[in-house]
Design a protein around this motif. Structure first.
Motif, PDB file in Angstrom:
ATOM      1  N   GLU A 282       0.959  -1.443   0.119  1.00 11.76           N
ATOM      2  CA  GLU A 282      -0.021   0.011   0.081  1.00 11.76           C
ATOM      3  C   GLU A 282       0.807   1.318   0.109  1.00 11.76           C
ATOM      4  O   GLU A 282       0.688   2.109  -0.604  1.00 11.76           O
ATOM      5  N   GLU A 283       1.917   1.135   0.854  1.00  7.51           N
ATOM      6  CA  GLU A 283       2.790   2.209   0.791  1.00  7.51           C
ATOM      7  C   GLU A 283       3.515   2.681  -0.912  1.00  7.51           C
ATOM      8  O   GLU A 283       3.480   3.612  -1.208  1.00  7.51           O
ATOM      9  N   THR A 286       0.556   4.019  -2.758  1.00  6.78           N
ATOM     10  CA  THR A 286       0.329   5.478  -2.477  1.00  6.78           C
ATOM     11  C   THR A 286       1.432   6.405  -3.019  1.00  6.78           C
ATOM     12  O   THR A 286       1.115   7.580  -3.571  1.00  6.78           O
ATOM     13  N   ARG A 289       0.895   6.913  -6.740  1.00 15.02           N
ATOM     14  CA  ARG A 289      -0.162   7.761  -6.991  1.00 15.02           C
ATOM     15  C   ARG A 289       0.307   9.323  -6.647  1.00 15.02           C
ATOM     16  O   ARG A 289      -0.050  10.154  -7.356  1.00 15.02           O
ATOM     17  N   LEU A 290       0.857   9.497  -5.620  1.00 12.73           N
ATOM     18  CA  LEU A 290       1.485  10.746  -5.133  1.00 12.73           C
ATOM     19  C   LEU A 290       2.482  11.182  -6.234  1.00 12.73           C
ATOM     20  O   LEU A 290       2.290  12.448  -6.644  1.00 12.73           O
ATOM     21  N   ASP A 295      -3.306  11.076  -6.622  1.00  6.71           N
ATOM     22  CA  ASP A 295      -4.139  10.708  -5.248  1.00  6.71           C
ATOM     23  C   ASP A 295      -5.092  11.646  -4.899  1.00  6.71           C
ATOM     24  O   ASP A 295      -5.062  12.776  -5.025  1.00  6.71           O
ATOM     25  N   ARG A 343      -7.069   7.989   4.872  1.00  5.74           N
ATOM     26  CA  ARG A 343      -5.535   8.644   4.750  1.00  5.74           C
ATOM     27  C   ARG A 343      -5.050   9.110   6.166  1.00  5.74           C
ATOM     28  O   ARG A 343      -3.860   8.725   6.260  1.00  5.74           O
ATOM     29  N   GLN A 346      -3.938   5.731   7.483  1.00  4.49           N
ATOM     30  CA  GLN A 346      -2.837   5.367   6.866  1.00  4.49           C
ATOM     31  C   GLN A 346      -1.591   5.926   7.360  1.00  4.49           C
ATOM     32  O   GLN A 346      -0.586   5.209   7.472  1.00  4.49           O
ATOM     33  N   ASN A 350       1.411   4.100   9.633  1.00  7.64           N
ATOM     34  CA  ASN A 350       2.875   3.903   8.965  1.00  7.64           C
ATOM     35  C   ASN A 350       3.684   4.444  10.450  1.00  7.64           C
ATOM     36  O   ASN A 350       4.731   4.066  10.525  1.00  7.64           O
ATOM     37  N   VAL A 418       5.635   8.949   2.457  1.00  4.87           N
ATOM     38  CA  VAL A 418       4.444   8.729   2.113  1.00  4.87           C
ATOM     39  C   VAL A 418       3.699   9.743   3.021  1.00  4.87           C
ATOM     40  O   VAL A 418       2.660  10.288   2.732  1.00  4.87           O
ATOM     41  N   SER A 419       3.896   9.273   4.179  1.00  2.00           N
ATOM     42  CA  SER A 419       3.117  10.034   5.239  1.00  2.00           C
ATOM     43  C   SER A 419       3.200  11.428   5.584  1.00  2.00           C
ATOM     44  O   SER A 419       1.917  12.078   5.424  1.00  2.00           O
ATOM     45  N   LEU A 422       1.272  12.846   2.470  1.00  6.02           N
ATOM     46  CA  LEU A 422      -0.174  12.868   2.683  1.00  6.02           C
ATOM     47  C   LEU A 422      -0.710  13.809   3.586  1.00  6.02           C
ATOM     48  O   LEU A 422      -1.951  14.608   3.500  1.00  6.02           O
TER      49      LEU A 422
END
Length: 452
Positions: A282-283, A286, A289-290, A295, A343, A346, A350, A418-419, A422
């Motif tokens: 999933e990381e 994501t 997509r970012l 996203d 989000r 998520q 993380n 990623v965190s 987001l």
């Protein structure tokens, strides 16, 4: 009869210079004037080169920039300026500019009828083929014969009135990318070594602009290909993994028959490992997509306590396996916020998984509280801590404090990157407070009512 009076000092005759002195004075005056003209020309060229360099460096659209530089060059440096670029095995005339609009149309028509050909022995074709500059102080019929392909082509060249020319290659890292052509016609100027040196300096700036633009384009294409590959592969991995976890859970529940305690424990570990792998996948999804800007955020009212409890439930098995204390404090948490619950969950998963991963003993704690007009999620661990010089580096994609060849902890190196992305997409941010040997605290701050 008396003799004429002798000349005396101070008479007008003393003020009349001798012929030799007159020539010397004129020569000095001419020399001074030539020096002034040379100095003015040098200043003009320096100013022009600075302006052209700034223009070429200010944009990655090198085609537009080179066309502008060509127009700047006419009539300042030439009566006619053209730019050719090499693309694979053929030549493309990027632009042609002439002081006379009618002759500019003629030049464009000539290029359409006789496009640049690398096989020609003279002119820009020779420079593009060899990568060596060419200075033509005087253009005669012999030179026109090297350039022209037939009588029609020769007639068009003569109509353009070519008298003097210099053609310089656009070279970067020993690779010829194109050529700049400067032609004198109506002005009658004759190019010399000084003009040639200046043209080569300008060509160097132009070549660098082309190289930077093409490298940037290649990098974007490579990044897009990487993101597409990661997205496709992650999706293909997630589907069978989800099925495997489902079957393992069915076996553990005894749906297909009774299982022993040892078997149940092994199946539980399979499911836990599958969940961890699913988190990593999933990381990657994501992140892809970012990177692609695809996203999306979906805002709805959400309970802060519920978000925190779900994140804790998903990561608690990891803490239990390592015998860590795993605590949640929502006593000071606001009741509700408008956000993308999935989000935020998520991000917290993380941060919690990362904390568990780097903590060998002690605890991992999540505390939710109010932060002015926002919410604060603080994840604290008793791990090894992080040196101050790494506090920002850890948010870089694929970067980890441990050396890849020596590290013993798993992970993609994407979780924190990623965190943070987001969090900022949600209108907030993530910060870290950590001291080596004293653990770390990662704090997620988000607005309760965002306007993003």
């Amino acid at each position: 009869m008396s003799s004429p009076p002798a000349d005396r000092p101070g008479t007008p005759r003393d003020a009349v210079p001798l012929p030799g002195a007159l020539h010397a004075d004129r020569a000095d005056a001419l020399s001074a004037e030539a020096q002034r003209r040379a100095l003015t020309q040098a200043r003009d060229r320096t100013s022009f080169l600075a302006a052209a360099s700034k223009l070429l460096a200010s944009s990655l659209d090198y085609e537009t920039s080179l066309a502008t530089v060509a127009r700047m060059s006419v009539p300042r440096l030439a009566d006619w300026c053209s730019v050719d670029v090499l693309e694979d095995d053929h030549v493309r005339r990027l632009t042609v500019v002439h002081t006379d609009p009618s002759k500019e149309q003629l030049a464009r028509a000539m290029v359409q009828r006789f496009p640049p050909d690398l096989d020609r022995p003279g002119g820009a074709a020779r420079v593009l083929r060899t990568g060596r500059p060419l200075l033509l102080p005087r253009i005669d019929d012999a030179i026109l014969s090297d350039i022209a392909r037939d009588e029609g082509h020769r007639a068009m060249l003569r109509a353009l009135g070519l008298r003097s020319a210099m053609i310089v290659p656009l070279v970067a890292h020993e690779r010829t990318l194109g050529a700049l052509t400067f032609v004198a016609s109506e002005s009658g100027r004759v190019y010399g070594p000084d003009d040639f040196d200046f043209a080569e300096d300008l060509a160097g700036c132009a070549a660098l602009a082309i190289e930077n633009s093409r490298l940037h384009t290649a990098a974007l294409a490579a990044s897009q290909a990487k993101s597409s590959f990661l997205a496709v592969m992650s999706h293909e991995l997630r589907t069978p993994l989800t099925s495997m976890m489902g079957y393992a859970e069915l076996l553990a529940e005894g749906i297909s028959g009774p299982v022993t305690g040892a078997q149940e424990e092994q199946l539980r570990r399979i499911v836990a490992s599958g969940r961890h792998l699913l988190t990593l996948i999933e990381e990657i999804l994501t992140f892809s997509r970012l990177e692609a800007g695809h996203d999306e955020i979906h805002l709805h009212p959400a309970s802060l306590a519920e978000i925190a409890e779900r994140a804790m439930a998903l990561t608690e098995p990891l803490a239990v396996d390592k015998h860590l204390r795993f605590t949640l404090d929502t006593a000071d948490a606001p009741a509700e916020m408008v956000t993308d619950m999935g989000r935020v969950q998520q991000i917290l998963v993380n941060l919690l998984a990362n904390a568990v991963n780097f903590t060998e003993r002690g605890e991992v704690a999540l505390r939710v509280s109010a932060d002015g007009d926002g919410a604060q999620f603080a994840v604290h661990d008793t791990g090894p801590g992080i040196a101050p010089e790494y506090h920002e580096r850890i948010f870089d994609a694929f970067w980890q404090v441990e050396h890849p060849e020596r590290r013993h902890r798993g992970g993609t190196g994407l979780g924190l990157s990623v965190s943070r992305r987001l969090a900022r997409l949600l209108g907030g941010d993530i910060t870290v407070c950590s001291t080596p040997g004293q653990g770390s605290t990662f704090t997620l701050r988000l607005p309760l009512r965002g306007s993003w």
